[in-house]
Write a protein that holds these residues in place. Structure first.
Motif, PDB file in Angstrom:
ATOM      1  N   PHE A  46       7.291   1.241  -7.438  1.00 56.80           N
ATOM      2  CA  PHE A  46       7.610   2.360  -6.552  1.00 56.80           C
ATOM      3  C   PHE A  46       8.894   3.036  -7.020  1.00 56.80           C
ATOM      4  O   PHE A  46       8.983   4.260  -7.091  1.00 56.80           O
ATOM      5  CB  PHE A  46       7.747   1.850  -5.113  1.00 56.80           C
ATOM      6  CG  PHE A  46       8.021   2.916  -4.099  1.00 56.80           C
ATOM      7  CD1 PHE A  46       6.987   3.640  -3.542  1.00 56.80           C
ATOM      8  CD2 PHE A  46       9.315   3.176  -3.679  1.00 56.80           C
ATOM      9  CE1 PHE A  46       7.235   4.620  -2.588  1.00 56.80           C
ATOM     10  CE2 PHE A  46       9.577   4.152  -2.729  1.00 56.80           C
ATOM     11  CZ  PHE A  46       8.527   4.882  -2.176  1.00 56.80           C
ATOM     12  N   GLU A  47       9.901   2.241  -7.355  1.00 57.92           N
ATOM     13  CA  GLU A  47      11.177   2.774  -7.843  1.00 57.92           C
ATOM     14  C   GLU A  47      10.970   3.579  -9.126  1.00 57.92           C
ATOM     15  O   GLU A  47      11.494   4.685  -9.273  1.00 57.92           O
ATOM     16  CB  GLU A  47      12.167   1.637  -8.095  1.00 57.92           C
ATOM     17  CG  GLU A  47      13.499   2.106  -8.629  1.00 57.92           C
ATOM     18  CD  GLU A  47      14.451   0.963  -8.921  1.00 57.92           C
ATOM     19  OE1 GLU A  47      15.665   1.213  -8.915  1.00 57.92           O
ATOM     20  OE2 GLU A  47      13.991  -0.170  -9.156  1.00 57.92           O
TER      21      GLU A  47
ATOM     22  N   LEU B  18       1.492  -0.898  -4.971  1.00 51.67           N
ATOM     23  CA  LEU B  18       2.653  -0.945  -5.853  1.00 51.67           C
ATOM     24  C   LEU B  18       3.630  -2.041  -5.438  1.00 51.67           C
ATOM     25  O   LEU B  18       3.748  -2.348  -4.251  1.00 51.67           O
ATOM     26  CB  LEU B  18       3.415   0.390  -5.798  1.00 51.67           C
ATOM     27  CG  LEU B  18       2.661   1.661  -6.132  1.00 51.67           C
ATOM     28  CD1 LEU B  18       3.480   2.883  -5.751  1.00 51.67           C
ATOM     29  CD2 LEU B  18       2.307   1.687  -7.595  1.00 51.67           C
ATOM     30  N   THR B  19       4.356  -2.570  -6.408  1.00 47.27           N
ATOM     31  CA  THR B  19       5.496  -3.424  -6.099  1.00 47.27           C
ATOM     32  C   THR B  19       6.690  -2.497  -5.845  1.00 47.27           C
ATOM     33  O   THR B  19       6.635  -1.295  -6.152  1.00 47.27           O
ATOM     34  CB  THR B  19       5.830  -4.355  -7.279  1.00 47.27           C
ATOM     35  OG1 THR B  19       6.226  -3.551  -8.394  1.00 47.27           O
ATOM     36  CG2 THR B  19       4.651  -5.248  -7.642  1.00 47.27           C
ATOM     37  N   ALA B  20       7.775  -3.046  -5.344  1.00 48.94           N
ATOM     38  CA  ALA B  20       8.982  -2.243  -5.127  1.00 48.94           C
ATOM     39  C   ALA B  20       9.485  -1.675  -6.455  1.00 48.94           C
ATOM     40  O   ALA B  20       9.915  -0.517  -6.517  1.00 48.94           O
ATOM     41  CB  ALA B  20      10.062  -3.087  -4.458  1.00 48.94           C
ATOM     42  N   ALA B  21       9.414  -2.450  -7.532  1.00 48.60           N
ATOM     43  CA  ALA B  21       9.872  -1.985  -8.845  1.00 48.60           C
ATOM     44  C   ALA B  21       9.002  -0.828  -9.348  1.00 48.60           C
ATOM     45  O   ALA B  21       9.516   0.149  -9.905  1.00 48.60           O
ATOM     46  CB  ALA B  21       9.868  -3.135  -9.844  1.00 48.60           C
TER      47      ALA B  21
ATOM     48  N   GLU C 134       0.842  -1.193   0.000  1.00 48.22           N
ATOM     49  CA  GLU C 134       0.000   0.000   0.000  1.00 48.22           C
ATOM     50  C   GLU C 134       0.883   1.251   0.000  1.00 48.22           C
ATOM     51  O   GLU C 134       1.813   1.356   0.796  1.00 48.22           O
ATOM     52  CB  GLU C 134      -0.875  -0.023   1.258  1.00 48.22           C
ATOM     53  CG  GLU C 134      -1.837   1.109   1.365  1.00 48.22           C
ATOM     54  CD  GLU C 134      -2.654   1.023   2.644  1.00 48.22           C
ATOM     55  OE1 GLU C 134      -3.210   2.052   3.027  1.00 48.22           O
ATOM     56  OE2 GLU C 134      -2.722  -0.059   3.260  1.00 48.22           O
ATOM     57  N   ALA C 135       0.601   2.194  -0.898  1.00 48.24           N
ATOM     58  CA  ALA C 135       1.353   3.453  -0.938  1.00 48.24           C
ATOM     59  C   ALA C 135       0.928   4.317   0.257  1.00 48.24           C
ATOM     60  O   ALA C 135      -0.263   4.504   0.498  1.00 48.24           O
ATOM     61  CB  ALA C 135       1.083   4.183  -2.245  1.00 48.24           C
TER      62      ALA C 135
END
Length: 134
Positions: free
Chosen positions: A102-103, A97-100, A12-13
């Motif tokens: 988010f990046e 979001l996934t970490a990717a 979750e963002a």
């Protein structure tokens, strides 16, 4: 207790201390973190289990959740920071979001964030309390 994979899960963002982050109520396997990501855990408020009250690198009891950020958060020498209402902004229906992802969103040099409220404008902001004391 199972730990989730930071590289494959959707989070979750959120915002923590005005810094964009990713949140899960579960513990995250630290070995799965991308090298640019910082992991913090939060402890529940004993009087209100729906709110975090403490932020640190590792919380062993009353675990509220885990937050991942691209920027380090300002922990004091003790390694733990007390959270005030408004320091953790968990939005209803927030983006997942996934970490990717988010990046790509937050670390892309061309990314333009929407105009945000300055910390001192927030109703329950720690920055506002500090500014008032000056």
């Amino acid at each position: 207790m199972n730990h989730i994979n930071a590289s494959t899960e959707r989070f979750e963002a959120v915002e923590i201390l005005t810094v964009p982050g990713l949140f899960t109520s579960q513990r995250v396997d630290r070995t799965t973190l991308p090298p640019w990501m910082h992991l913090y855990e939060m402890q529940t408020d004993p009087n209100d289990w729906s709110q975090p009250c403490l932020l640190g690198r590792h919380i062993t009891v009353e675990h509220f959740g885990t937050v991942l950020t691209a920027s380090p958060l300002p922990l004091p020498p003790s390694g733990y920071l007390e959270l005030a209402p408004g320091d953790f902004d968990e939005r209803q229906g927030a983006e997942r979001l996934t970490a990717a992802e988010f990046e790509a969103k937050y670390l892309d040099p061309n990314y333009q964030p929407s105009p945000a409220m300055r910390p001192e404008q927030r109703r329950h902001s720690r920055a506002r309390a500090v500014q008032m004391a000056r």
